[in-house]
Design a protein around this motif. Sequence first.
Motif, PDB file in Angstrom:
ATOM      1  N   GLU A   9       0.833  -1.208   0.000  1.00 15.31           N
ATOM      2  CA  GLU A   9       0.000   0.000   0.000  1.00 15.31           C
ATOM      3  C   GLU A   9       0.866   1.256   0.000  1.00 15.31           C
ATOM      4  O   GLU A   9       0.615   2.201  -0.745  1.00 15.31           O
ATOM      5  N   LEU A  10       1.875   1.241   0.848  1.00 11.51           N
ATOM      6  CA  LEU A  10       2.766   2.391   0.965  1.00 11.51           C
ATOM      7  C   LEU A  10       3.444   2.695  -0.363  1.00 11.51           C
ATOM      8  O   LEU A  10       3.441   3.837  -0.829  1.00 11.51           O
ATOM      9  N   GLN A  11       3.976   1.686  -1.004  1.00 12.42           N
ATOM     10  CA  GLN A  11       4.693   1.909  -2.257  1.00 12.42           C
ATOM     11  C   GLN A  11       3.749   2.272  -3.405  1.00 12.42           C
ATOM     12  O   GLN A  11       4.156   2.954  -4.345  1.00 12.42           O
ATOM     13  N   LYS A  12       2.498   1.869  -3.295  1.00 15.06           N
ATOM     14  CA  LYS A  12       1.502   2.285  -4.295  1.00 15.06           C
ATOM     15  C   LYS A  12       1.420   3.804  -4.332  1.00 15.06           C
ATOM     16  O   LYS A  12       1.354   4.403  -5.403  1.00 15.06           O
ATOM     17  N   TYR A  13       1.433   4.424  -3.172  1.00 15.64           N
ATOM     18  CA  TYR A  13       1.317   5.878  -3.086  1.00 15.64           C
ATOM     19  C   TYR A  13       2.652   6.592  -3.280  1.00 15.64           C
ATOM     20  O   TYR A  13       2.672   7.804  -3.461  1.00 15.64           O
ATOM     21  N   LEU A  14       3.741   5.839  -3.232  1.00 14.55           N
ATOM     22  CA  LEU A  14       5.065   6.446  -3.411  1.00 14.55           C
ATOM     23  C   LEU A  14       5.694   6.034  -4.733  1.00 14.55           C
ATOM     24  O   LEU A  14       6.894   6.220  -4.936  1.00 14.55           O
TER      25      LEU A  14
END
Length: 64
Positions: A9-14
């Motif tokens: 999830e974190l890397q989806k937004y980054l």
Amino acid sequence: MADNPTPIELQKYLGGVDYPASKDDLVSRARDNGAPDDLVSKLESAGEDSFDSPADVSRAVAGS
């Protein structure tokens, strides 16, 4: 979002961040990618000012 985002999830937004990256760069990219406010807040309150890898970001967000 749950208490802490998963690394996926974190890397989806980054997505598209080049490391090392500053906290300001990560916050800006997360906002641009439509991250929820709670995730942006976690990035803003992360204890580091610079991150060398996605794993560093995940650790900092989990600890905030």
